[in-house]
Write an enzyme that holds these catalytic residues in place. Sequence first.
Site, PDB file in Angstrom:
ATOM      1  CG  ASP A   1      -2.884 -33.884   6.950  1.00 27.84           C
ATOM      2  OD1 ASP A   1      -3.035 -34.180   8.152  1.00 27.84           O
ATOM      3  OD2 ASP A   1      -3.516 -32.965   6.380  1.00 27.84           O
TER       4      ASP A   1
ATOM      5  CD  GLU B   1      -0.623 -30.587   7.050  1.00 35.41           C
ATOM      6  OE1 GLU B   1      -0.242 -31.751   7.184  1.00 35.41           O
ATOM      7  OE2 GLU B   1      -1.211 -30.174   6.044  1.00 35.41           O
TER       8      GLU B   1
ATOM      9  CE1 TYR C   1      -4.228  -1.072  -0.362  1.00 36.08           C
ATOM     10  CE2 TYR C   1      -3.663  -2.656   1.360  1.00 36.08           C
ATOM     11  CZ  TYR C   1      -4.523  -2.214   0.362  1.00 36.08           C
ATOM     12  OH  TYR C   1      -5.648  -2.916   0.078  1.00 36.08           O
TER      13      TYR C   1
END
Lengths: 682, 381
Positions: free
Chosen positions: B261, B209, B113
């Site tokens: 996972d 995770e 910005y």
Amino acid sequence: MSTVNEQSPLVEEPASGNGKAEGHAAPRRRMTAEMMAAQQRDISVSEFFAKNRHLLGFDNPRKALLTTVKEAVDNSLDACEEAGIVPEIWVHIESTGNNRFKVGIQDNGPGIMKKTIPLIFGKLLYGSKFHRLRMSRGQQGIGISAAGMYGMLTTGKPVKIISRISPRRPSHYYEIQIDTQKNRPEILNGRGEGEDIPAGEKGHAYILEHGIEWVSHYDAAEGEKPAEVQHGTRVTIELEGRYQRGRGSVDDYLEQTAIANPHVTLHYLDPEGNRKTYPRSTQKLPPEPKEIKPHPYGIELGRLVTMLKETKATTLSQFLTGSFSRVSSSVARKICEEAKLSPRASSSRIGRREADSLFEAIQRTRISPPSTDCISSIGEELLLKGISHVVPGEFYVAATRPPAVYRGNPFLIEVALAYGGGNPVQKVTRDTLAEMLGETDARTLRQFIMTSFEGLGSDAAERILKASAMGTRQSPSKLDEAEIAKLHEAMRNVNLESGQTMQVLRYANRVPLQFSQAACAITQAVMNTNWRPYGLSQSRGGLPSGPVTVMVHMASVWVPFTSESKEAIAGYPEILKELRLALQAVGRKLGMYLNRRKRVAQEGERRNIFLRYLREVATAVSDLNGADRDGLYDKLLHVAKRKTAEADMRFDQRGRAIESPNDFGDHVLIVQSESEPEEPAA
Amino acid sequence: MAKKSPKKSSTTAPAALSKQDVKTLNSLRGLADEVVRSAERGRTPSLDIPSRSLSNVRYNKSKRFIEMGSGTNRRELFNLSQAKSYMQTLLVGSGCKQLLEQGKTTSIRGLYYLLKHTIEGSREETFDDQADCDPIIEDVEVSLDALREELHVYASNRGSMVGNILLNDSGDEIDCTRMGSGGYSIPSIVEPEIIKFAKCDAKFVLHVEKDTVWRRFNEDKFWQQYNCILTHGSGQPPRGVRRLLNRLHNELGLPVYCLLDNDPWGYYIYSVIKQGSINLAYESRRMAIPNARYIGLRSKDFTACGLSPSVTIRLNEQDVRRAKQIKTYPWFVNKKPWQQEIDLMLKNGFKLEVEALISKDISYVTEQYVPERLEEQDFLD
């Protein structure tokens, strides 16, 4: 040749029913041969055309107005050129109310002898052009007298003619009506003798006093004494018509005439009182076309028989060499041998069968093509001048093909092309638009846009309407002020480049052809040419799109029109081939130009991209190390310019430096646009 | 020509600069000096940016992490396709200078910005969106060999921590044993100047995770029971999390165990934690933890734990492609257990999320699965 004999079949057999069902009762005879014979009589040409005026281009009031102007202007131009006078034409159209218009066309031609004035304007099929093979606008000698007749039939007003041969001799003034039954002029003024207007100042006073219309002086620059119009003819016809601008209008015709006739000055006063002048761009008259004898290949059997009957030659050999071009005595001998006729045979004794074998023999004998110096082209230079005067654009190119022959008639094709510039739709003023909306007979706005402006397809029309937030089916006559303003705004601002279709201006012997576009060989040739390699987009078998105007001119001693109203050229293979070659010639140049334009645009875009970022870079650098921002910017700009110049040089694939602007060859005109790629001020 | 935007706020007094800041400022200035030099010699200003692509990274077998090669990409001002990014690079440089001089930091979004404005005389924006800006910031990092934090730019916080450790974050004492249910939010910049380890009793780090699994462990007070530090990185761990793990491992000597996972994505997260990522290869030496260990989930767990087929997720085409690609990574190619692991997953044809263990029992993962693995030292390297 003033009458046509109607050969209506005699009805000898009972005309009605099938005899079977009625048994043996003799059918009642409705008519006897005698009764019928009493009804059979000559039909005058005038009567015939009065009934069939659509054949001559008077099908509707709008077209009638145009045809009248067109016939008169064509005649004036032919007369001026034949006399070797640089033509100046005045076209005045005045509304007299009740859908009536007074059309006055004046030229500065040689004038007409007192004797022949009534015949030229008051008798159909009277003229000098029909019996000769010479390139001219008019052919039959019907046009102007038919216009007068149409005027008389619709308004009852006579045709008024004033003609002046020399400043020292009296002018002649006639008011003429056509006796349609006898195809004969009837003079109304001066007790059937016409009026003589004395020469000099007295004459001017007479003209004023009697309310005769005549432009007596040329326009002059301010402060100069205007020159007197020393000779010329003016014809005034009042007729029922309809004045409407747009495609196929009088305005259109005059504009197109100005393109193809750059040696003509046209003054035009339209029914709304607007004056417009198309000044000539050259003082040079086109070379005088020579009259030629017909070429044997172009002759039909019937004509051959007629010629044999009419000839004054005594022997067949003399007839052949004397009546045809390119037939030497040795060629004549060959033809006779081929036809198994003696060259010394008496030409008046040739019967139907011999004529037949003679005709066959002509087709089998090798005869060199006709000489082509009888055609005068407009010429590439004048084509360019003409088209660039009238069609706004940025690129112009013209090409003239060498003459060729179809059916024994020499002809020549020339093409000029203009690219760029705005569409007529963008030039129209708001007031004119409002008037056009009021006048149009289109039922929907979409139709209005498509029919009123050249080169706009349904695609472009829809885009305009979308931009103006109006429905395609809205009625054009019911728009209010605000809506017209919105439409006008949209017409000016919508980018039409891609939605525009090519505008094709067709000419035959310098006369614009405004109707039957689809039936014309020129249009077919344009559509069958593949324009895609030349940088235009084109859907299969359609006109290419883009801001392109192409003007095609066919000059010939005999232009093969598809109909009597002279609206479309017939597609002989030789003509189509020449058209294709001419279109390809200008297409190639256009392709080169568009290619280069694209490249220049890319180049500009490159430079612009760099320029856009340079200031940002300079600012960032000066923030980082306190360097002088503007000084750095200038330095970077300098590098940028050098770098892009180098990059441009590399752009040419053949390793050459950028070509100079003149390698298009001759007959190309490029108009530099004012808007160069902008450079942010330092 | 008057410039409209009074850009630089000269009102703010320059902050006291640290030694590091002065060094960074100097290299930023070097960037600008190069432009001036080129312009004066009439040459095209250019930057050589170390290439951050797969072709320019290599696996250092002795250090056991990914290193960036010496390949660079030249970025030129007068090249159509590079002009804009060149301009953006300098713009980011000037933005960072502004931050440094004012002694402030901002997020990468904030920097975006700060630098976003319409280019003068056009309708073009300097940056169209943040995705335009982020890689440029990384470019500046690599070409200056300065870290993001050295440029006073940070990314958003992602990832939490609880456990037996006492921190000092910018002067504040943080007791990670008293973090409630949310945990300590790991900041983007975790350099020793910001975060100091005050006291640590934990014996290892368990990195999971994602947030949901982490909550399970936190709620069950796993870290209390097993005396460890519990972290998560919301999927692919951001730099802050990876740097913190690296510091915990290297400075405090804590082993790092990962619970991820059983899918190609999980394998890749492990690979990034252990060897470093391709994109941030230049940071590997500060981020990679070559000794990290993979606890699970394993392909064999489906049968080993007796899971129901309904908790499996079928491998899609992309998964299969990704798995085969991971199998060929140089740091996996010579590890037989990993080859077997991936082959088994491909053979199974499904993947398993850590949450799948909840089907056994809500706390199965904290009370049985992980403790058993730790006990048996059943890890993948």
